[in-house]
Design a protein around this motif. Structure first.
Motif, mmCIF file in Angstrom:
data_model
loop_
_atom_site.group_PDB
_atom_site.id
_atom_site.type_symbol
_atom_site.label_atom_id
_atom_site.label_comp_id
_atom_site.label_asym_id
_atom_site.label_seq_id
_atom_site.Cartn_x
_atom_site.Cartn_y
_atom_site.Cartn_z
ATOM 1 N N LEU A 127 1.075 -1.178 -0.075
ATOM 2 C CA LEU A 127 0.027 -0.058 0.065
ATOM 3 C C LEU A 127 0.695 1.397 -0.008
ATOM 4 C CD1 LEU A 127 -2.972 1.451 0.308
ATOM 5 C CD2 LEU A 127 -2.628 1.277 2.703
ATOM 6 N N ALA B 46 -7.713 3.509 1.914
ATOM 7 C CA ALA B 46 -7.507 2.506 2.944
ATOM 8 C C ALA B 46 -8.061 3.241 4.440
ATOM 9 C CB ALA B 46 -5.905 2.215 3.330
ATOM 10 N N GLY C 178 -4.811 0.914 7.351
ATOM 11 C CA GLY C 178 -3.920 -0.175 7.046
ATOM 12 C C GLY C 178 -3.984 -1.290 7.989
ATOM 13 N N CYS D 164 -8.398 -1.502 0.018
ATOM 14 C CA CYS D 164 -7.184 -1.442 -0.714
ATOM 15 C C CYS D 164 -6.859 -2.625 -1.535
ATOM 16 C CB CYS D 164 -6.110 -1.081 0.271
ATOM 17 S SG CYS D 164 -5.775 -2.298 1.621
ATOM 18 N N CYS E 37 -2.514 -3.278 2.220
ATOM 19 C CA CYS E 37 -2.046 -2.716 3.354
ATOM 20 C C CYS E 37 -1.371 -3.899 4.204
ATOM 21 C CB CYS E 37 -3.196 -1.906 4.208
ATOM 22 S SG CYS E 37 -4.412 -2.997 4.641
ATOM 23 N N GLN E 38 -1.733 -5.081 3.817
ATOM 24 C CA GLN E 38 -1.307 -6.207 4.633
ATOM 25 C C GLN E 38 -0.319 -7.091 3.656
ATOM 26 O OE1 GLN E 38 -2.673 -6.909 7.842
ATOM 27 N NE2 GLN E 38 -3.096 -4.964 7.681
ATOM 28 N N ARG F 237 4.590 -2.518 9.865
ATOM 29 C CA ARG F 237 3.025 -2.571 10.092
ATOM 30 C C ARG F 237 3.056 -2.021 11.510
ATOM 31 N NH1 ARG F 237 0.898 -8.306 8.275
ATOM 32 N NH2 ARG F 237 2.488 -8.653 6.656
#
Length: 105
Positions: free
Chosen positions: A24, A36, A40, A47, A59-60, A105
């Motif tokens: 992302l 998003a 996230g 996303c 985002c993952q 993250r």
């Protein structure tokens, strides 16, 4: 470094990024407008993109190698689009960008 080939309805771009960077952030830094609203956390699904044929939340998705990313239209009004080419380039067909950041993250 890994190459990420991004295909959208307007252009194809090849991005270069470090191992472990979150997709992302790489896409957003390159000028692709991807929403998003969950920040996230992977809970809203807005996303979503296709990575090597798999549908994932950008985002993952950490980058672990060279991949093909396809931006997909979402139903319900959220549409993944891209902005004008980054770095001042005028080529809407193919753009090569460098995104050498790593996001955690």
């Amino acid at each position: 470094k890994h190459d990420i080939t991004v295909k959208s309805n307007l252009r194809t771009a090849v991005l270069s990024t470090e191992d472990g960077a979150v997709l992302l952030g790489v896409l957003q830094k390159a000028g692709f407008r991807i929403t998003a609203p969950c920040g996230g956390q992977g809970t809203c699904g807005q996303c979503r993109v296709r990575v090597d044929g798999r549908t994932v939340c950008a985002c993952q998705e950490p980058i672990r190698g060279s991949v093909l990313v396809e931006l997909v239209e979402q139903s319900g009004g959220a549409i993944l689009t891209d902005a004008a080419p980054a770095s001042g380039t005028e080529d809407r067909k193919s753009t090569r960008l460098n995104s050498s950041h790593s996001l955690s993250r």
